[in-house]
Design an enzyme around this catalytic site. Structure first.
Site, PDB file in Angstrom:
ATOM      1  N   VAL A 154       0.866  -1.171   0.000  1.00  0.00           N
ATOM      2  CA  VAL A 154       0.000   0.000   0.000  1.00  0.00           C
ATOM      3  C   VAL A 154       0.910   1.232   0.000  1.00  0.00           C
ATOM      4  O   VAL A 154       0.709   2.195   0.742  1.00  0.00           O
ATOM      5  CB  VAL A 154      -0.952   0.018   1.213  1.00  0.00           C
ATOM      6  CG1 VAL A 154      -2.161   0.924   0.929  1.00  0.00           C
ATOM      7  CG2 VAL A 154      -1.443  -1.374   1.565  1.00  0.00           C
ATOM      8  N   ALA A 155       1.964   1.143  -0.829  1.00  0.00           N
ATOM      9  CA  ALA A 155       2.947   2.219  -0.967  1.00  0.00           C
ATOM     10  C   ALA A 155       3.477   2.648   0.405  1.00  0.00           C
ATOM     11  O   ALA A 155       3.824   1.798   1.220  1.00  0.00           O
ATOM     12  CB  ALA A 155       2.340   3.387  -1.748  1.00  0.00           C
ATOM     13  N   CYS A 156       3.503   3.954   0.677  1.00  0.00           N
ATOM     14  CA  CYS A 156       4.121   4.441   1.906  1.00  0.00           C
ATOM     15  C   CYS A 156       3.317   4.115   3.160  1.00  0.00           C
ATOM     16  O   CYS A 156       3.809   4.305   4.275  1.00  0.00           O
ATOM     17  CB  CYS A 156       4.352   5.944   1.812  1.00  0.00           C
ATOM     18  SG  CYS A 156       5.657   6.391   0.647  1.00  0.00           S
ATOM     19  N   SER A 157       2.097   3.640   3.010  1.00  0.00           N
ATOM     20  CA  SER A 157       1.292   3.252   4.168  1.00  0.00           C
ATOM     21  C   SER A 157       1.399   1.764   4.489  1.00  0.00           C
ATOM     22  O   SER A 157       0.699   1.272   5.378  1.00  0.00           O
ATOM     23  CB  SER A 157      -0.181   3.613   3.924  1.00  0.00           C
ATOM     24  OG  SER A 157      -0.348   5.006   3.786  1.00  0.00           O
TER      25      SER A 157
END
Length: 373
Positions: A154-157
Site C-alpha cells: 500500500v505504498a508508503c502506508s
C-alpha cells in the site's frame, strides 16, 4: 479477544551515505552532459535545457540533508544515475530478503523471541523485488520461522496497514506472534534524473514484532489500543512499472516506470486527510490530540509533518512531540514512521500514549494508537 502488544523493533541501516552536496554534484554533472549532447535541439527550441539542482533547494523543499543507500557509486555516476546491483542466482538469498532478515533478527532479539516463535511473516513495502514466490515466504525461510507469510503493498502506508493485519490476527487468536518487515530499496525505483524528486528517497528496512500481551516477555511493550485505515484513489503519486509493460510494448525506461508525483497537489490534499484521520481515530477512543505524548509520522516532507501536527494540537510542536528522522534517512517509504518509533520512544514512561501514522500513494493513510505498558 486477546490484548496485543508491539514487543520489539529492528532496523537495517545501509552502509553508504549520500549527502545533498554529493547528490547535487552528480546531478549537475548529468545535466551538463545532457545539455551538451542536445545543444543543437536546445538552441533550436525543440528541447528544453535541464536545470541544475542545489542544496538549498533540496533542504528548503523537503528538510532532507542526506540519505542511506545500499549502493552508492551507480547512483552518483552521471552516465548511469541508478544503483548497480549484482543479479543473484535463484538459490541465493535475494537482496530484499537479506536486509529484511537483518532487521527481523534485531526485532526478535529486542522482543526476546526466537524465529520459531513466529507464526506469520508479513512483508509490506512500496515495491517487491519480484512477483513470486512471495518475498515474505523467502524471509520466513531465511529466518527459520514457522507458520505462513505473504506480501502486501500500500505504498508508503504499507507498514501501518500490515500492523492492522497483525493486530487482528493476534487479537482474534489466529496467530500468537507476527513479524512485520518493511524492506525499502527505494533507490531502485527513484528517478535520480528528475530535479523535482532526485533527492527524496533513501534505502532502509524496519521490522516489528506483534504478539499476545500475555505471552510477551520483552522489557518494553506497547499495547495496541486500536488501528484505523483509509484509502482514496489519486493519480498524484504513481509508478506504472509492472508485468504488463512488455505486453503493452511500452518503453521500460519511460519516465512513468519510476516514481513520480505532483508534489504540490500531494501536499495540499494529503495534509488535511492525514490530520482528520488521526483526529477521528483518537476521538473514537475518547482521546484528545493533546493527550498524545508522541506522534511518529510518515517521513516524507518536513513542512507536511509540521502542518499535520499543527492541525492536531492547535499550534507549533517540536521534535519532542513529532520526532524527525527525515533529515538523516530521507523518505524511506513505508519504513519512515517505524524508524521514528524505533529511534524516539526510549524516554516515554508507562501509560504514555503515542500514534504511529503513515500516509502516501493511494491516497492511503493508516494509524496505530499505542500505550506504553
Amino acid at each position: 479477544m486477546h490484548s496485543v502488544v508491539i514487543s520489539g523493533t529492528g532496523l537495517y541501516q545501509p552502509p553508504h551515505v549520500i549527502t545533498n552536496a554529493e547528490l547535487v554534484d552528480s546531478f549537475n554533472r548529468y545535466v551538463d552532459l545532457q545539455n551538451a549532447e542536445h545543444a543543437e535541439a536546445i538552441a533550436a527550441g525543440t528541447r528544453e535545457a535541464l536545470v541544475h539542482s542545489n542544496v538549498e533547494f533540496i533542504e528548503k523543499a523537503s528538510g532532507i540533508k542526506q540519505r542511506y543507500v545500499i549502493e552508492k557509486e551507480g547512483v552518483l555516476d552521471p552516465t548511469r544515475m541508478y544503483p548497480r546491483f549484482e543479479e543473484r542466482a535463484d538459490d541465493q538469498l535475494s537482496l530484499m530478503a537479506e536486509i529484511a532478515v537483518d532487521a527481523a533478527r534485531k526485532a526478535l532479539a529486542a522482543a526476546g523471541k526466537k524465529p520459531e516463535d513466529v507464526d506469520a511473516v508479513f512483508c509490506s513495502a512500496a515495491n517487491m523485488q519480484r512477483a513470486y514466490p512471495a518475498m515474505a515466504v523467502e524471509i520466513q525461510q531465511g529466518l527459520g520461522a514457522g507458520g505462513y507469510g505473504f506480501d502486501m503493498n500500500v505504498a508508503c502506508s504499507s507498514a501501518t496497514f500490515a500492523l492492522e493485519q497483525a493486530y487482528n490476527a493476534v487479537r482474534s487468536g489466529a496467530s500468537k506472534c507476527v513479524l512485520i518487515v518493511n524492506p525499502e530499496i527505494t533507490s531502485a525505483h527513484l528517478e535520480w534524473k528528475d530535479r523535482d524528486c532526485h533527492f527524496i528517497f533513501g534505502d532502509v528496512c524496519t521490522a516489528i514484532v506483534v504478539e499476545r500481551a500475555d505471552l510477551a516477555t520483552a522489557p518494553e511493550q506497547w499495547e495496541i489500543l486500536g488501528t484505523k485505515l483509509a484509502t482514496q484513489f489519486s493519480n498524484n503519486i504513481r509508478n506504472n512499472f509492472g508485468f504488463m509493460n512488455k505486453a503493452e510494448d511500452s518503453d521500460p525506461d519511460a519516465r512513468d516506470k519510476t516514481f513520480r508525483q505532483e508534489g504540490r497537489k500531494v501536499f495540499k490534499e494529503v495534509v488535511p486527510i492525514a490530520a482528520a484521520h488521526i483526529e477521528h481515530h483518537l476521538a473514537a477512543l475518547h482521546i484528545q490530540p493533546n493527550d498524545v505524548s508522541r506522534y511518529w509520522l510518515h517521513q516524507a516532507n518536513l513542512g507536511m509533518n509540521q502542518l499535520v501536527i499543527k492541525k492536531l494540537v492547535g499550534g507549533e510542536a517540536g521534535a519532542e512531540i513529532a520526532p524527525l528522522i527525515l533529515d538523516t534517512y530521507a523518505n524511506t517509504a513505508s519504513a519512515g514512521s517505524v524508524i521514528a518509533f524505533h529511534e524516539h520512544r526510549a524516554n516515554l514512561k508507562q501509560g504514555d500514549l503515542g500514534v504511529i501514522c503513515s500516509f502516501g500513494a493511494g491516497y492511503s493513510v493508516g494509524s496505530v494508537i499505542v500505550k506504553k505498558r
